[in-house]
Design a protein around this motif. Structure first.
Motif, PDB file in Angstrom:
ATOM      1  N   MET A   5      69.044 -45.918  63.243  1.00 16.29           N
ATOM      2  CA  MET A   5      67.862 -45.140  63.433  1.00 16.29           C
ATOM      3  C   MET A   5      66.536 -46.302  63.282  1.00 16.29           C
ATOM      4  O   MET A   5      65.594 -46.277  64.278  1.00 16.29           O
ATOM      5  N   LEU A   6      66.482 -47.072  62.237  1.00 14.22           N
ATOM      6  CA  LEU A   6      65.461 -48.196  62.275  1.00 14.22           C
ATOM      7  C   LEU A   6      65.375 -49.007  63.318  1.00 14.22           C
ATOM      8  O   LEU A   6      64.202 -49.424  63.863  1.00 14.22           O
ATOM      9  N   GLN A   7      66.593 -49.542  63.768  1.00 16.18           N
ATOM     10  CA  GLN A   7      66.677 -50.450  64.932  1.00 16.18           C
ATOM     11  C   GLN A   7      65.945 -49.700  66.042  1.00 16.18           C
ATOM     12  O   GLN A   7      65.149 -50.357  66.901  1.00 16.18           O
ATOM     13  N   VAL A   8      66.315 -48.446  66.312  1.00 22.08           N
ATOM     14  CA  VAL A   8      65.561 -47.926  67.583  1.00 22.08           C
ATOM     15  C   VAL A   8      63.924 -47.614  67.465  1.00 22.08           C
ATOM     16  O   VAL A   8      63.419 -47.937  68.175  1.00 22.08           O
ATOM     17  N   THR A   9      63.720 -47.342  66.178  1.00 19.02           N
ATOM     18  CA  THR A   9      62.393 -47.052  65.513  1.00 19.02           C
ATOM     19  C   THR A   9      61.591 -48.323  65.944  1.00 19.02           C
ATOM     20  O   THR A   9      60.523 -48.572  66.513  1.00 19.02           O
ATOM     21  N   MET A  10      62.239 -49.517  65.536  1.00 17.90           N
ATOM     22  CA  MET A  10      61.439 -50.743  65.794  1.00 17.90           C
ATOM     23  C   MET A  10      61.387 -51.181  67.418  1.00 17.90           C
ATOM     24  O   MET A  10      60.631 -51.569  67.843  1.00 17.90           O
ATOM     25  N   ARG A  11      62.588 -50.855  68.013  1.00 17.65           N
ATOM     26  CA  ARG A  11      62.476 -51.405  69.448  1.00 17.65           C
ATOM     27  C   ARG A  11      61.325 -50.337  70.173  1.00 17.65           C
ATOM     28  O   ARG A  11      60.571 -50.787  71.047  1.00 17.65           O
ATOM     29  N   ARG A  12      61.537 -49.000  69.850  1.00 18.14           N
ATOM     30  CA  ARG A  12      60.394 -48.203  70.255  1.00 18.14           C
ATOM     31  C   ARG A  12      59.015 -48.345  70.005  1.00 18.14           C
ATOM     32  O   ARG A  12      57.901 -48.213  70.781  1.00 18.14           O
ATOM     33  N   PHE A  13      58.673 -48.844  68.875  1.00 20.00           N
ATOM     34  CA  PHE A  13      57.353 -49.554  68.386  1.00 20.00           C
ATOM     35  C   PHE A  13      57.031 -50.699  68.983  1.00 20.00           C
ATOM     36  O   PHE A  13      55.826 -51.048  68.769  1.00 20.00           O
ATOM     37  N   GLY A  14      57.864 -51.414  69.607  1.00 19.94           N
ATOM     38  CA  GLY A  14      57.721 -52.790  70.279  1.00 19.94           C
ATOM     39  C   GLY A  14      57.578 -53.949  69.381  1.00 19.94           C
ATOM     40  O   GLY A  14      57.196 -54.929  69.727  1.00 19.94           O
ATOM     41  N   LEU A  35      50.001 -44.093  68.794  1.00 17.09           N
ATOM     42  CA  LEU A  35      50.126 -43.067  67.585  1.00 17.09           C
ATOM     43  C   LEU A  35      49.796 -41.748  67.824  1.00 17.09           C
ATOM     44  O   LEU A  35      50.569 -40.801  67.442  1.00 17.09           O
ATOM     45  N   GLU A  36      48.694 -41.767  68.314  1.00 16.89           N
ATOM     46  CA  GLU A  36      48.181 -40.251  68.806  1.00 16.89           C
ATOM     47  C   GLU A  36      48.841 -39.579  69.853  1.00 16.89           C
ATOM     48  O   GLU A  36      49.281 -38.401  69.714  1.00 16.89           O
ATOM     49  N   ASN A  37      49.362 -40.413  70.859  1.00 21.75           N
ATOM     50  CA  ASN A  37      50.436 -39.739  71.966  1.00 21.75           C
ATOM     51  C   ASN A  37      51.859 -39.380  71.314  1.00 21.75           C
ATOM     52  O   ASN A  37      52.282 -38.310  71.533  1.00 21.75           O
TER      53      ASN A  37
END
Length: 148
Positions: A7-16, A111-113
């Motif tokens: 989950m954290l890996q995906v979050t980091m990738r999506r956050f760029g 972040l608003e998006n």
């Protein structure tokens, strides 16, 4: 229990976090590390190089190279301390302030998006969860410190 690392890996990738560049402002490509450095310099009043390097968890040699790059981009100034010649203080140039504000605007919009897809209760839950996670990481001897 869910695979937290995944989950954290995906979050980091999506956050760029793994992207070569996190932002482009005024035709300048800014890396994630440079973005963090500019943010920390803007938050503090004339921080020392060591102070910013410690805050972002980077060794001073690597940090010095990043500062040299930011100086060449005319975003950061480095001035020797009058009290201690071994210490250098950092500040943003006018261009650096403009770029840092541009990054802030991009991140705010991003972040608003993201948060627009959550209802108010979910938004508050995410914020509270991040506060709890950051507090726990601050207490762990496994995580980089200090982050304020």
């Amino acid at each position: 229990m869910e695979d937290i690392r995944a989950m954290l890996q995906v979050t980091m990738r999506r956050f760029g976090m793994l992207n070569k560049n996190c932002c482009t402002v005024d035709c300048l490509d800014i890396s994630m590390v440079q973005s963090h450095i500019l943010y920390e310099i803007a938050r503090k009043n004339l921080p020392s190089m060591q102070e910013v390097a410690d805050t972002i968890g980077m060794d001073i040699t690597t940090f010095s190279r990043q500062i040299q790059t930011l100086k060449k981009m005319e975003l950061v100034e480095r001035n020797q301390s009058a009290e201690d010649k071994r210490v250098y203080h950092l500040s943003l140039t006018a261009k650096g302030k403009q770029v840092e504000e541009g990054i802030n605007d991009q991140m705010k919009h991003y972040l608003e998006n993201v948060f627009s897809h959550l209802n108010e209760k979910e938004q508050n839950e995410v914020i509270k969860s991040l506060q709890i996670l950051n507090a726990a990481m601050g207490k762990s001897n496994m995580c980089c410190k200090p982050f304020s």
